[in-house]
Every structure is written in structure tokens, then in C-alpha cells.
Design a protein around this motif. Sequence first.
Motif, short mmCIF file in Angstrom:
data_model
loop_
_atom_site.label_atom_id
_atom_site.label_comp_id
_atom_site.label_asym_id
_atom_site.label_seq_id
_atom_site.Cartn_x
_atom_site.Cartn_y
_atom_site.Cartn_z
N PRO A 72 59.62 2.76 70.92
CA PRO A 72 60.13 1.88 70.10
C PRO A 72 59.27 1.05 69.42
N ASP A 73 59.61 0.66 67.83
CA ASP A 73 58.88 -0.31 67.12
C ASP A 73 58.66 -1.64 67.75
N ASP A 74 59.36 -2.28 68.52
CA ASP A 74 59.24 -3.36 69.28
C ASP A 74 58.89 -3.25 70.64
N TRP A 75 58.23 -2.41 70.92
CA TRP A 75 57.56 -1.93 72.30
C TRP A 75 56.67 -2.96 72.63
N TYR A 76 55.62 -3.54 71.82
CA TYR A 76 54.78 -4.45 72.12
C TYR A 76 55.48 -5.74 72.51
N ALA A 77 56.45 -6.09 71.69
CA ALA A 77 57.19 -7.55 71.57
C ALA A 77 57.91 -7.32 73.26
N MET A 107 55.30 -8.25 75.78
CA MET A 107 55.18 -9.73 75.75
C MET A 107 56.27 -10.27 76.26
N ALA A 108 57.49 -10.09 76.27
CA ALA A 108 58.70 -10.54 76.82
C ALA A 108 58.62 -10.41 78.43
N ARG A 109 58.36 -9.29 78.74
CA ARG A 109 57.84 -8.90 80.27
C ARG A 109 56.81 -9.73 80.91
N LEU A 110 55.72 -9.85 80.11
CA LEU A 110 54.75 -10.77 80.66
C LEU A 110 54.80 -12.15 80.61
N GLY A 111 55.65 -12.57 79.84
CA GLY A 111 56.10 -14.05 79.50
C GLY A 111 54.99 -14.95 78.95
N ALA A 112 55.30 -16.09 78.54
CA ALA A 112 54.39 -16.94 77.77
C ALA A 112 54.26 -18.05 78.58
N GLY A 113 52.98 -18.26 79.20
CA GLY A 113 52.83 -19.50 79.87
C GLY A 113 51.28 -19.61 80.22
N VAL A 118 51.11 -4.45 82.82
CA VAL A 118 51.28 -5.81 83.44
C VAL A 118 50.51 -6.16 84.62
N ALA A 119 50.17 -4.86 85.50
CA ALA A 119 49.12 -5.24 86.42
C ALA A 119 47.83 -5.54 86.10
N ALA A 120 47.26 -4.77 84.97
CA ALA A 120 45.88 -5.09 84.42
C ALA A 120 45.73 -6.49 83.79
N ALA A 121 46.84 -6.94 83.23
CA ALA A 121 46.91 -8.43 82.72
C ALA A 121 46.91 -9.39 83.67
N ASP A 122 47.26 -9.08 84.95
CA ASP A 122 47.21 -10.36 85.85
C ASP A 122 45.51 -10.85 86.09
#
Length: 319
Positions: free
Chosen positions: A142-147, A150-156, A122-126
Motif C-alpha cells: 500500500p501507499d502508506d507502507w513506509y509510514a 515507521m509506526a512499527r519501529l516507533g520514534a524514540g 525491523v531486525a536490521a534497524a536494531d
Amino acid sequence: MIVTVTANPSLDRLVVLGAPLRRGAVQRAQGAAADPGGKGVNVSRVVHAAGAGTVAVLPADQGDPLLVALARLDVPAIPVPVGHEVRSNITVTEPDGTTTKLNAPGPHLASETVQALEDAVVAAADGASWLALCGSLPPGLPDDWYARLMARLGAGPDGPRIAVDTSGAALAASAVRGVALLKPNAEELAELVGRDPVAGAEFESRAAAGDPGPVLDAARELHRATGAAVLATLGGAGALLVTADGAWVATPPRITVRSTVGAGDSSLAGYLIAHERGAQPPECLSLAVAYGAAAAALPGTQAPRPEELAVADVRVTAL
């Protein structure tokens, strides 16, 4: 800036044989090498070699041979301590280009390591333009870790575009709205649209014979379901791209295949490099195929450099 995430990195050990592999026999190798690996690491290596900005986020302890190898290549990395040595993968190549790869499962990630890894991503993606989530998931995720990431980063509009290159259940869980780019191979694409994985071989053979129709239909189906651009790599047949603006197929230059390991990662890197430069989809596809072909012509998991590309020999056709 292109940020890559490799949750299950590896030190890729290459063994080059001078004769076909004989099971159960003792053979001398003609050569051997060890390269830093894992899909995201491979992408960052190619991006860095092209002179573009990148950083690789991965779980690894300071002093790990993988980090030493990355430092030797001057590839920027953000390591998260894991308490275990990074796994080793073994690749055996034969004179005709046949590649056999033996992948270790990787260390189990403790819950506190997973949290630290997420925080580092999250910090690096800023402020990043692209966030590439790449490769298999190690035990403990878990299998949905990437998902979940993505949810934590949000879509904007202020967040990074997200590219996903993984397989199996992790890929299925990541094929959701909000992803900007999905990069399946033919077999993975078939699975994503509910077809038998063997249909992937048909996708490649039909495309190689000049009929990309089946893979085009599958890629368009995936695009409609997710809204993501779909970059489907087809081995020696090249690659196909579907976006909201259209669809294209590209055939690669002629090469002598030395190792197919990392070719798909190099294709993804080529696409991201081109997109960073403001290229249109056909040009992004062309560079992706040029990079994939250049990687397949090199031994092991070497990162192709710009001077090794044959972009002029890639043929792109609008569909």
C-alpha cells in the motif's frame, strides 16, 4: 550503520548510444552494462564504496542476478525470498547526456513476503544509526507502507533516524512527524506543499539563476509541517537544505553529464555519510552535492568513489 530498504529493486541495464536516439529506428550501441539498482541499493553501494557500514534489505531470491552483482561488489545485503526474478530497468544515454529510463513495475509481493520483509527491516534497524526507506513500492504494497514501517519501529532516542526518498503517494504518506530527513527533488517538493508539479521546474531554473527563494519557501513549509530536515535536490542547480538550525543552498562543480540516473541516490548517500562522521548541516549538504555531481559524471548507475569527488568546488551559501 546505515540500513537501506529497497522494496522494488532492479537490475539496471544501460545502453550507451553514440548518436541521438531515433524513435522507430535500429541503432547500434557503443556500450552496455548491467548494475544492481533501486534507490536504496544505490545508496548502500555509495556508502560501502566510502568505507562506511551499510546493509541493503530487499526482496530477492538467492542466486538472483541482482544479488550476484551485489556480492561481486562486496555490498552486504539481507535478501527476502520473493519467488520472482527482480525486475530489469533500461536506461538509454545519448552523447549530450540526455537520459531516457524505462522502469518495469516489479513483481507483486505476496502477503507473506511483505510480512517477512517488514520483519527483516525491523531486525536490521536494531542498533542502526540511519534507516533509509527508498524508492517506489511494488504491486502488493500500500501507499502508506513506509509510514506503517515507521509506526512499527516507533520514534524514540534509541531507534534509528529515518530518511525517506520516494515519490508520489508513497512520499505524501511518509511526510509525517518522526521522519528525520526527506529528500524530494524539485517536482516532488512542489507536490508535497500542494503546488502544481510544473512549479518544480521553476524551482530549479530560479535556483540556477541565483534565486533559491521559491524552493526555500517550499522546503521551509515542509520542514514546519513535518519537523524533518529537507534535502531538496535541484538537478544541475545543486541542492538546498533546511533544518531546525538554518537553511543553505549549494551549487555543484562543473561536470560533463553522462547519466543522471542515481545522482539523487548518491546525494542522499553523501548526506548520510557526512552525518555519520559528525559533520554539521553545511558540510552534509556539501558532500551530498559533491556525490550527486560525481554520479552524474559517470555512466549508468555507477557508485562514485571518494577519490572522484570535487568537494572543494562545491559552493555552500547560508540563507
